[in-house]
Write an enzyme that holds these catalytic residues in place. Structure first.
Site, short mmCIF file in Angstrom:
data_model
loop_
_atom_site.label_atom_id
_atom_site.label_comp_id
_atom_site.label_asym_id
_atom_site.label_seq_id
_atom_site.Cartn_x
_atom_site.Cartn_y
_atom_site.Cartn_z
CD GLU A 1 -1.27 -2.35 2.11
OE1 GLU A 1 -2.03 -3.00 2.84
OE2 GLU A 1 -0.05 -2.61 2.00
CD1 TRP B 1 19.66 -34.85 -16.91
CD2 TRP B 1 18.93 -34.30 -14.88
NE1 TRP B 1 20.39 -33.77 -16.48
CE2 TRP B 1 19.96 -33.42 -15.23
CE3 TRP B 1 18.31 -34.18 -13.65
CZ2 TRP B 1 20.38 -32.41 -14.38
CZ3 TRP B 1 18.73 -33.17 -12.81
CH2 TRP B 1 19.75 -32.30 -13.19
NE ARG C 1 15.99 -27.23 -6.73
CZ ARG C 1 17.17 -27.56 -7.25
NH1 ARG C 1 17.92 -26.65 -7.85
NH2 ARG C 1 17.61 -28.82 -7.16
CG ASP D 1 23.16 -36.10 -6.94
OD1 ASP D 1 23.77 -37.10 -7.37
OD2 ASP D 1 22.00 -36.13 -6.50
CG LEU E 1 21.56 -27.16 -3.04
CD1 LEU E 1 21.77 -27.16 -1.53
CD2 LEU E 1 20.57 -28.26 -3.43
N GLY F 1 18.85 -36.53 0.59
CA GLY F 1 18.42 -37.84 0.16
C GLY F 1 17.51 -38.60 1.12
N PRO F 2 17.50 -39.95 0.92
CG PRO F 2 17.54 -41.98 -0.19
CD PRO F 2 18.28 -40.69 -0.09
CG LEU G 1 17.36 -34.31 5.37
CD1 LEU G 1 17.96 -34.22 6.77
CD2 LEU G 1 17.98 -33.25 4.47
#
Length: 360
Positions: A66, A184, A198, A214, A218, A283-284, A286
């Site tokens: 505003e 991929w 993201r 990898d 990020l 990954g798995p 986490l």
């Protein structure tokens, strides 16, 4: 100040309100997502429904929408105007002053609100405006206005950042081949959708296993690889340190390191850092820790039309010893992205579970 797509043609009041609110939502979406403040847009209309000015909030410490819109006008130019705002004008003094007072002082005659402010510290602007003799209406596109800030609103309710967990998998549920390679599994459209999402979060979190295997940047990028305007803060969890030349160390925002695999402690730390939404990419280990702790609010599962076999699954042990302990989800949406599918799901509430059991 751009008014190229803002409402400029005369019409009925509901038509003018809706066009102005649609434009205000476009403006609001330019603001940063995932931070301590909601995204808000504002369009000021004259008595004939023509655009006087526009504004949006650019992040904590900057002018609210505003005030940003009013700042484009000469003193007194907003007298008698209508302010169309995606969120109820705030009524408190924080890093900036109350928007309710700014609108009153500017002489605005009417305010159209997309969504009432769910923040008890900032709410009350509509009541102050009415007390000052300003007409306040609940505007159109209320659902769209609420959706724009749904993660921010959820973080207020939860007292922690909203958590979105994402993974890409084959149809048989594998996230990598036997040798650990995963680039991929999904196609270009799915990967671009990930980058767009993201950018809608305040932080992106991976474990050190993913960071080392990898070497992800990020970041959130467009189809040409350029950085999107809003970037999530990079977070790497685990005891192993990413190397000095890791891609994540070239992220435009400083890297946050967390050595302990304690999801609740990490979320508390991010909450204190004014992060209100987290994009969890694994990954798995986490992913499983967050899911087992009941700290995932939304799942984004990208499925590719391929089979990999093996034991590289998206999650590990979730503490499900028997089928009665399964972690039920509600599917909110299924979208086709090229050859891939995106499944959006959320944990079922107790009420939903009870209803499903009765139906069964």
């Amino acid at each position: 100040m751009s008014t190229e797509t803002a409402p400029s043609r005369p019409g009925t009041l509901p038509e003018l309100d809706e066009r102005a609110m649609a434009r205000a939502l476009q403006l609001a979406a330019r603001g940063p997502a995932g931070g301590v403040n909601p995204r808000v847009g504002c369009v000021l209309l004259d008595a004939d429904g023509r655009v006087l000015a526009e504004g949006w909030h650019r992040g904590a410490g900057t002018d609210h929408a505003e005030v940003d819109a009013l700042g484009h006008l000469a003193p007194g130019a907003a007298r008698g105007a209508t302010a169309v705002v995606t969120l109820e004008p705030c009524d408190h003094t924080g890093r900036t002053g109350p928007c309710s007072v700014a609108l009153i002082d500017a002489g605005v005659a009417r305010v159209v609100i997309g969504e009432a402010d769910p923040n008890p510290l900032a709410a009350g602007g509509a009541a102050r405006l009415r007390a000052a003799g300003i007409q306040v209406d609940q505007g159109p596109l209320a659902a769209e206005a609420a959706r724009l800030n749904r993660r921010w609103a959820a973080s207020l309710r939860l007292g922690r950042p909203f958590v979105t967990a994402k993974w890409a998998a084959s149809l048989d549920g594998r996230v990598a081949a036997a040798d650990g390679t995963s680039r991929w599994i999904t196609g270009t459209e799915a990967r671009l959708d990930v980058h767009r999402r993201r950018a809608e979060h305040g932080a992106i979190v991976v474990g050190t296993g993913t960071a080392l295997a990898d070497d992800p940047a990020l970041t959130a990028r467009d189809a040409e690889g350029a950085l999107l305007p809003h970037q999530p803060r990079p977070v790497v969890v685990g005891r192993r340190e990413p190397p000095a030349d890791a891609a994540v160390r070239r992220h435009p925002l400083p890297l946050l390191r967390e050595t302990a695999h304690d999801p609740a402690a990490l979320l508390d730390r991010l909450q204190q850092a004014e992060v209100r939404s987290v994009f969890l990419e694994g990954g798995p280990t986490l992913l499983s820790a967050f899911a087992a702790a009941g700290l995932v609010d939304e799942y984004l599962i990208y499925l590719a039309p391929t089979l990999l076999g093996g034991d590289r699954l998206a999650t590990g042990d979730l503490g499900v010893a028997t089928i009665d302990e399964q972690r039920l989800l509600t599917i909110d949406d299924i979208t086709r992205l090229g050859d891939d599918l995106l499944v959006v799901a959320a944990p079922r509430t107790h009420a939903q579970k009870h209803h499903a059991e009765k139906d069964g």
